[in-house]
Write an enzyme that holds these catalytic residues in place. Sequence first.
Site, PDB file in Angstrom:
ATOM      1  N   ASP A   1       0.870  -1.174   0.000  1.00  0.00           N
ATOM      2  CA  ASP A   1       0.000   0.000   0.000  1.00  0.00           C
ATOM      3  C   ASP A   1       0.907   1.225   0.000  1.00  0.00           C
ATOM      4  O   ASP A   1       1.169   1.813   1.050  1.00  0.00           O
ATOM      5  CB  ASP A   1      -0.874  -0.074   1.268  1.00  0.00           C
TER       6      ASP A   1
HETATM    7  C1  SPV Z   1      -6.678   1.512   4.230  1.00  0.00           C
HETATM    8  O1  SPV Z   1      -7.504   0.649   4.474  1.00  0.00           O
HETATM    9  O2  SPV Z   1      -6.022   1.545   3.193  1.00  0.00           O
HETATM   10  C2  SPV Z   1      -6.426   2.551   5.213  1.00  0.00           C
HETATM   11  C3  SPV Z   1      -6.709   2.276   6.613  1.00  0.00           C
HETATM   12  O3  SPV Z   1      -5.923   3.573   4.832  1.00  0.00           O
HETATM   13  S1  SPV Z   1      -5.325   1.602   7.347  1.00  0.00           S
HETATM   14  O4  SPV Z   1      -4.763   0.613   6.478  1.00  0.00           O
HETATM   15  O5  SPV Z   1      -5.734   1.074   8.624  1.00  0.00           O
HETATM   16  O6  SPV Z   1      -4.380   2.725   7.498  1.00  0.00           O
HETATM   17 MG    MG Z   2      -5.225   3.573   2.887  1.00  0.00          MG
END
Ligand code: SPV
Ligand code: MG
Length: 554
Positions: free
Chosen positions: A55
């Site tokens: 991510d």
């Molecule tokens: C996501 O789900 O991509 C978020 C929330 O941004 S977290 O991963 O908990 O930061």
């Molecule tokens: Mg996110």
Amino acid sequence: MTQAAKLRELMRRPGIIKTVGAHDALSAKLIEEAGFDAIWASGFGISASLKCIPDGSFLTMTEQLEVTKNIVEAVRIPVIADCDTGFGNALNVMRTVQDYEKAGIAGICIEDNVFPKRCSFYAGVRRELVSIDEHAGKVRAAKSAQASPDFVVIARTEALIAGWGQEEALRRAEAYAGAGADAVLIHSKSPTFDELRAVARQWSGRVPLVVVPTIFGAVTAEELERHGFKFVIFANQVIRTAIKAMHDTLGVLKRENRAEAVSDRMVTLQEVYDLVGVTKMEEDERKFLPVGTEKITAIIPAAGFEKQLLPLIQDKPKCLLDIKGKTILERQVAALNEVNIKDIAVVRGYQKEKIAFPNLRYYDNDRYEDTGELTSILCAEQELKGRCLLLYSDIIFETGILLKLLKSSADITIVVDLAWADQRKLPRPHFKPDLVLLDNPPATGYRFVPPDGPNRLVKIGQHLDPERAHGEFIGLAMLSERGADQFKSAYKSRAKDPEAPFHEAPSLTKASLTDMLQDLVDRGHDVSCLTIYKGWMEVDTFEDYQQAWADLKK
Ligand code: SPV
Ligand code: MG
């Protein structure tokens, strides 16, 4: 009502908005079915499921939007899209808002990480935040770009994640609210709720607060609500549990090497069908596709043993009698295939191991000596759904008869040969035809045109007066989905007392298909008769067999 308006409605309503992270349409659908209020289209989840990548701003806006659109289409509850840093600067954010709003997304969330962002929980990566002004500018740009006043912009600060402290987090939240954000998300990776509890206590209340309790997971939605949060986002629990389930299943499969080993871990196929809407698809097929093109299953009861055919059937069941190089069953399968019926179930009994053609489905009636053909048909009960044909295993017929039968839209249709009117003058030993009385018989005489319109069955059986009978059932019938249900439920209600006399049979267990047809008529169901004139033959006696050899082409 737009999705954005629905989200606004939830924001006005008392109570915390319970939101769950989805990574695709299927997970979103499950979240909706579980009764949550809204969906979080998670950047973390979409990166992992779509490309199996971190991510970290590696997906383009188009890729993320495509998945989010799929999610929106799959559910009726509002979707909030995780837009990371907004895919660029304030001007890029404006395009993001336009595209996401047009796609029916209720709101977006943009965070004050520097592009390219890194997931808040990655420990060893560089973490920088943009200035307050820069992010407030993005928020202003977002608000100015939205077409409808309902579209929701959530501003997120990573100040606590970056270790910049509560004061900075609150300063940023206040600035973003001042720039027009409809809600603010102060993200935290503290192991307990204490940090955010303290922040919430100091919050001005200018706009609602959003919380993502990923690391401090012990806190309940109710507690969060009590501390002033309006949205809770369970952001990644669904994808993480799905990964665990897949992982565990694969471990068991690897070890056990058979599919059944994971049966107790799976939903049924039916549950998948229900989720994706197969029932509606079936209804639509019935509504909009021409009759006769849908999938039809043929059930051939071929279990019986008839001693009058000995020694012909000494070493094989009747359906395997060869007529000029092709067995009866092969001829039947060829006729069915010709009209595109490929789903064929055969119920075997006498010398069952001899019937072993590929591409047929087999059911066994091992009690064939003590039971009738109705019992054999019910051995294939699971095939009695949707449209199905019932076909005696000893008849040979022109394909034209099948084509006519397939056009019938009645729930129960049987094929009746009107040539009986001539045939009855030719007495044959051991000949026990299934005779039929119609409600709309043709005029008798040398020539006739079969009556137009429906011709309902009045009576059927071998005990009918041959002089009064209008025709002969040829052993070919078709049931619609409703007809199959009527058939099964009539059978079930009789099955409570299977040894009681049943029409012409001594019991249900020993009954013929014709007994069941009579039962359906007596229960008030319409049994429609498709009338034909010759074009078929059965092999019931040695003489029949000889005649078949004489008449049929190779
Ligand atoms: C996501 O789900 O991509 C978020 C929330 O941004 S977290 O991963 O908990 O930061
Ligand atoms: Mg996110």
